[in-house]
Design a protein around this motif. Structure first.
Motif, PDB file in Angstrom:
ATOM      1  N   LYS B 227     -34.758  -6.075  63.330  1.00 19.67           N
ATOM      2  CA  LYS B 227     -34.175  -5.773  62.060  1.00 19.67           C
ATOM      3  C   LYS B 227     -34.893  -4.557  61.293  1.00 19.67           C
ATOM      4  CE  LYS B 227     -31.485  -7.521  58.194  1.00 19.67           C
ATOM      5  NZ  LYS B 227     -30.914  -8.614  57.741  1.00 19.67           N
ATOM      6  N   ASN B 228     -34.557  -3.865  60.771  1.00 16.47           N
ATOM      7  CA  ASN B 228     -35.123  -2.700  60.112  1.00 16.47           C
ATOM      8  C   ASN B 228     -35.022  -2.931  58.802  1.00 16.47           C
ATOM      9  OD1 ASN B 228     -36.405  -0.402  58.824  1.00 16.47           O
ATOM     10  ND2 ASN B 228     -35.098   1.190  59.716  1.00 16.47           N
ATOM     11  N   PRO B 229     -35.956  -3.762  57.985  1.00 17.63           N
ATOM     12  CA  PRO B 229     -35.780  -3.914  56.594  1.00 17.63           C
ATOM     13  C   PRO B 229     -35.613  -2.665  55.665  1.00 17.63           C
ATOM     14  CG  PRO B 229     -38.192  -4.267  57.029  1.00 17.63           C
ATOM     15  CD  PRO B 229     -37.439  -3.946  58.343  1.00 17.63           C
ATOM     16  N   GLN B 230     -36.057  -1.187  56.284  1.00 16.00           N
ATOM     17  CA  GLN B 230     -35.783  -0.096  55.455  1.00 16.00           C
ATOM     18  C   GLN B 230     -34.189   0.228  55.422  1.00 16.00           C
ATOM     19  OE1 GLN B 230     -38.047   1.006  53.297  1.00 16.00           O
ATOM     20  NE2 GLN B 230     -39.811  -0.001  54.168  1.00 16.00           N
ATOM     21  N   TYR B 231     -33.512   0.047  56.498  1.00 18.79           N
ATOM     22  CA  TYR B 231     -32.240   0.370  56.743  1.00 18.79           C
ATOM     23  C   TYR B 231     -31.332   0.195  55.672  1.00 18.79           C
ATOM     24  CZ  TYR B 231     -27.777   1.064  59.142  1.00 18.79           C
ATOM     25  OH  TYR B 231     -26.308   1.467  59.325  1.00 18.79           O
ATOM     26  N   TRP B 232     -30.418   1.174  55.353  1.00 19.10           N
ATOM     27  CA  TRP B 232     -29.740   1.026  54.057  1.00 19.10           C
ATOM     28  C   TRP B 232     -28.851  -0.001  53.915  1.00 19.10           C
ATOM     29  CZ3 TRP B 232     -24.489   1.520  54.036  1.00 19.10           C
ATOM     30  CH2 TRP B 232     -24.096   2.193  55.265  1.00 19.10           C
ATOM     31  N   ASP B 233     -28.259  -0.385  55.063  1.00 21.18           N
ATOM     32  CA  ASP B 233     -27.255  -1.568  54.931  1.00 21.18           C
ATOM     33  C   ASP B 233     -28.013  -2.912  55.764  1.00 21.18           C
ATOM     34  OD1 ASP B 233     -24.876  -2.650  54.377  1.00 21.18           O
ATOM     35  OD2 ASP B 233     -24.057  -1.949  56.301  1.00 21.18           O
ATOM     36  N   ALA B 234     -29.270  -3.070  55.517  1.00 17.46           N
ATOM     37  CA  ALA B 234     -29.910  -4.281  56.208  1.00 17.46           C
ATOM     38  C   ALA B 234     -29.252  -5.484  55.671  1.00 17.46           C
ATOM     39  CB  ALA B 234     -31.418  -4.148  55.764  1.00 17.46           C
ATOM     40  N   LYS B 235     -28.941  -5.401  54.429  1.00 18.24           N
ATOM     41  CA  LYS B 235     -28.410  -6.760  53.970  1.00 18.24           C
ATOM     42  C   LYS B 235     -27.141  -7.385  54.540  1.00 18.24           C
ATOM     43  CE  LYS B 235     -25.608  -4.866  50.097  1.00 18.24           C
ATOM     44  NZ  LYS B 235     -25.824  -3.463  50.389  1.00 18.24           N
ATOM     45  N   ASN B 236     -26.338  -6.342  55.275  1.00 20.12           N
ATOM     46  CA  ASN B 236     -25.374  -6.512  56.012  1.00 20.12           C
ATOM     47  C   ASN B 236     -25.318  -6.871  57.678  1.00 20.12           C
ATOM     48  OD1 ASN B 236     -23.382  -7.050  53.997  1.00 20.12           O
ATOM     49  ND2 ASN B 236     -23.409  -4.583  53.572  1.00 20.12           N
ATOM     50  N   THR B 237     -26.819  -6.492  58.057  1.00 26.51           N
ATOM     51  CA  THR B 237     -27.075  -6.722  59.287  1.00 26.51           C
ATOM     52  C   THR B 237     -27.498  -8.103  59.509  1.00 26.51           C
ATOM     53  OG1 THR B 237     -27.919  -4.339  59.439  1.00 26.51           O
ATOM     54  CG2 THR B 237     -28.615  -5.590  61.161  1.00 26.51           C
ATOM     55  N   VAL B 238     -26.978  -8.622  60.601  1.00 28.16           N
ATOM     56  CA  VAL B 238     -27.294 -10.165  60.630  1.00 28.16           C
ATOM     57  C   VAL B 238     -28.107 -10.512  61.964  1.00 28.16           C
ATOM     58  CG1 VAL B 238     -26.093 -12.199  61.314  1.00 28.16           C
ATOM     59  CG2 VAL B 238     -24.824 -10.538  59.872  1.00 28.16           C
TER      60      VAL B 238
END
Lengths: 306, 535
Positions: B227-238
């Protein structure tokens, strides 16, 4: 002995050159090129790709270009795997194949020689029949049948080992493929060892040793084993080389990232440099193994040092 | 409603509808503590450079590592990616607004200039991307650049400001946002490429902007992404970690699945669908995708250039039996170049499909007689060595023998040799197939268009060509669809090829993997949409 070794090494150079040349020509003669794909590429892209890999040069120039790189230890760029050089790919695959193939040869020599000696000394006993049965199974059931059976038993029915894949830091991934290759090789070595030792044990000098009242252990290990090992040593070279071809199947069955898989992928993708790089590698290994066998032979039988 | 108003509404609908679209975990579903998944990818990838990726497998991973202006969910629906909204300001101009929180995996912000650099790099023939000419047609001067006729700087893309991008197209392309979801149109990090050269795709070097970042890549063994913590939708990436396996052999893949070493099968081994459906009723997944199995007829061949022969060969092949008794994996009989679920054109068919087979055979015999082809005549069928294709080839040859008295010589070749022969026109009848690059009829029409590099039939229907041209100039979506459908019908009335089956993709997915849908026509599954259910 040194002069003999040096002569043998020198003789490998023309052999390797011939193999590379023939393989180079065959690859380029094979229909279908590296850039043929479902999506037909444009002339401009094709021209750039060919220039990138020097395929726009006359064949003899490409060949010299390749040899020049080879002499510098550069196996070239892979046509298929754009992010990797052939050196990278070989360096990644070689440890896997060496672990499985080399480990299998080592184990099968130890187990095969042991079983062969036991069977020869207990001729026509239950142990002898058992060893012969193992030998027959190993030499008749192909690895693409035996491999899936091992997976079925030890990965699915009794899930103690992984069904495939590779992790260099986890020995569990090695056990099944190593067992398969070892089993196949053991059968050959055990049968050869058994036959050879039986023959040696019936020779005159052993009869003399028996007549002198020497214990069986001494007769076998000090007098009979050395000459009996000669045929085993003879089969080791071809056996090691055939392990490379057997690895193609084993690697496919167990999804191993070794040399065998690269060879198949390289050939089907017309990845000329990759296939040539692997041919060079296999040729070097084959030549070295034959050299080692010859040297071992010379050590076991001084008459051979010519 | 004016044309511009319609475009704005269309864009807003996307923007609002896709406000949050990563993994949607249904209420009540308990997630596993360990959010890791292993999915097989079918083969080793040729590259992880999104601009060079060609195979399905490589694109599967680059879509996780890179994100373009738009993206799609696991049902194939379009969503905003780096762009938050877009509008067509005139028939050939699109303006995209970029999100300000989009970053590369090293934390650098993504700006419109990154897209300009990325697209110019992708289409530069020096990079030699095999998708250059296929996708170059969608951006002004793109094709000419890919063919080396114009400089990359002439590409129809411009950074209006840091977060606004203008794209010019050569003709009105209403489905452009859908095309731009392909990772070939993703931005890449220039400084990284400049620094590492071709090694920029290696673990430790790669900088991407997708939901995942490259962790490990062992050739022919595995590719691990995290998981890329910098991704804009990281909070919804499970999912926190995904391992891609490159296993090619279907049986080896199945064994890995059965032993629990793989959660997601790429494709089932041939001939086992029915059995596995019984063994794994909860885990078997199968849905139609935008793909067509067909046989190319060489329209330049002395025998095949007669439309009566081509028609006769097509009409006696019983697709229902082929689907239900030969391939037996849920595929759908096809009679046109377009398939179900495709946007931009309807499925076309032939009148004789409803006829009883006896009448079809009678008509086919009559056509062959008129063309001077007598029973006992020989035809040559070329296919690539594969059990699946062999089964289909044997069925076809038996149909042609039993119903028309034709003798088929089967020629099994290695895949590369078949490709060369097909592209060179060195065949009479050849196995062929096509998977859509994007969800629009034009991707299939390239198979039957005059002079198209994908047209292995070598047919040309000038009237159909004109209709396609008119359709592509048309701004009204419904009118465009009508024109392209008419073109597809017209061209298929020439019988340039024999459509056989629409692909489905039978696979096994563990029941604890959430987020898989069988309603995905393009078979593209982003890892960010999956989650692992407690089990």
């Amino acid at each position: 002995m040194w002069a003999y070794t040096f002569r043998r090494i020198l003789a490998t150079i023309p052999t390797m050159l011939a193999v590379i040349t023939v393989c180079y020509l065959l690859l380029h003669l094979t229909p279908g090129g590296p850039f043929d794909s479902e999506r037909k590429v444009s002339e401009a892209v094709l021209a750039n790709l060919q220039a990138k890999y020097h395929l726009d040069l006359p064949l003899w120039q490409q060949y010299l270009y390749y040899l020049k790189g080879l002499l510098q230890g550069d196996l070239g760029a892979s046509f298929r795997y754009a992010d990797w050089s052939v050196n990278d790919l070989v360096a990644a695959a070689l440890p896997v194949s060496l672990t499985i193939g080399g480990g299998a040869i080592l184990l099968s020599v130890i187990i095969g020689v042991g079983l062969g000696i036991t069977a020869a000394l207990k001729q026509n006993s239950f142990i002898d029949y058992f060893v012969m049965l193992i030998g027959n199974i190993g030499s008749t059931i192909p690895s693409f049948v035996l491999g899936p059976v091992l997976i079925l038993v030890f990965a699915i029915w009794i899930p103690v080992l992984p069904a495939g894949g590779w992790d260099e830091f986890n020995v569990r991934f090695i056990i099944l493929p190593l067992s398969l290759l070892t089993f196949i090789n053991v059968s050959t070595i055990a049968r050869v060892m058994r036959g050879s030792l039986i023959e040696v044990m019936s020779s005159n000098f052993i009869r003399t040793a028996r007549a002198k009242g020497l214990p069986l252990k001494t007769i076998v290990f000090r007098h009979a084993l050395k000459p009996a090992l000669l045929p085993v040593v003879s089969v080791l070279g071809p056996l090691a080389i055939s392990s490379i071809t057997a690895a193609v199947v084993t690697e496919s069955v167990f999804s191993l990232p070794g040399i065998g898989k690269l060879i198949v992928n390289g050939a089907s993708n017309r990845d000329y440099t990759l296939v040539l790089g692997l041919v060079v590698l296999v040729t070097v290994v084959a030549v070295l193994l034959n050299l080692l066998v010859d040297l071992a032979y010379a050590l076991l039988d001084p008459k051979i040092r010519y | 409603m004016s044309w511009t108003m319609k475009s704005v509404t269309f864009a807003l609908a996307f923007a609002l509808g896709g406000a949050a679209f990563a993994a949607t975990v249904p209420a009540g579903v308990k997630l596993s503590d360990k959010q890791e998944m292993i999915r097989n990818n079918g083969s080793e990838v040729e590259t992880l450079d999104p601009h060079l990726a060609e195979s399905v497998g490589a694109n599967n991973i680059t879509r996780d590592l890179f994100e373009g202006l738009t993206t799609s969910d696991n049902e194939g629906r379009l969503h905003p990616g780096v762009a938050t909204s877009w509008k067509q300001t005139d028939p050939t101009t699109w303006v995209f607004s970029l999100r300000k929180d989009a970053k590369f995996s090293n934390g650098d912000p993504i700006t419109a200039a990154d897209f300009v650099y990325g697209w110019q790099r992708f289409l530069d023939p020096k990079l030699a991307s095999q998708y250059g000419t296929a996708y170059g047609i969608f951006v002004l001067n793109g094709l000419e650049i890919a063919e080396g006729k114009k400089a990359p700087s002439t590409l129809g893309i411009k950074a209006i400001d840091k977060y606004t991008l203008e794209v010019k197209t050569p003709n009105p392309i209403s489905y452009l946002p859908s095309v731009l979801s392909n990772s070939q149109f993703a931005p890449v990090h220039k400084a990284t490429i400049d620094k590492f050269g071709k090694d920029w795709t290696k673990p430790g070097n790669m900088v991407g902007n997708g939901a995942y970042a490259l962790k490990d890549w062992k050739v022919n063994s595995k590719i691990v992404i995290e998981k890329n913590p910098q991704y804009w939708d990281a909070k919804n990436t499970v999912l926190t970690r995904v391992t891609y396996l490159p296993v090619e052999a279907g049986n080896a893949e199945l064994k890995l699945y059965q032993s629990g070493d793989n959660d997601f099968i790429y494709q089932l081994p041939a001939g086992q669908y029915e059995k596995l459906k019984k063994d794994f009723p909860q885990e078997i997944k199968n849905g139609p995708i935008l793909g067509l199995r067909y046989y190319s007829l060489n329209n330049k061949d002395p025998m095949m250039k007669d439309v009566r022969v081509r028609k006769a060969l097509s009409m006696v092949l019983d697709r229902d039996i082929l689907a239900q008794k030969v391939t037996v994996d849920g595929q759908i009989p096809a009679y046109g170049v377009t398939v179900k679920g495709l946007e931009g054109a309807d499925v076309t068919t032939y009148d004789w499909v409803k006829w009883p087979m006896a009448k079809r055979v009678e008509e086919a015999k009559k056509l062959l007689a008129e063309a001077g082809v007598k029973p006992g005549a020989k035809i040559k069928f070329t296919y690539n060595t594969d059990d699946y294709h062999k089964k289909m080839a044997l069925f076809a040859s038996s149909e042609w023998k039993n119903k028309l008295g034709l003798e088929t010589e089967l020629d099994s070749l290695e895949f590369k040799v078949l490709l060369k022969k097909r592209h060179d026109g060195d065949f009479q009848i050849a196995r062929n197939g096509w998977l859509a690059d994007y969800n629009d009829a034009t991707t299939f029409l390239t198979l039957v268009q005059c002079g198209s590099s994908q047209n292995d039939n070598f047919n040309c229907n000038k009237k159909a060509e004109e209709l396609i041209k008119q359709g592509n100039e048309q701004q009204d979506v419904a009118k465009r669809k009508a024109l392209l459908t008419q073109a597809a019908k017209l061209v298929m009335d020439d019988y340039p090829m024999i459509p056989l089956l629409q692909y489905t993709l039978p696979r096994l997915v563990k029941s604890y993997v959430g987020g898989y849908s069988t309603k995905n026509p393009v078979d593209r599954y982003l890892s960010k949409e999956f989650y692992i259910i407690k089990h």
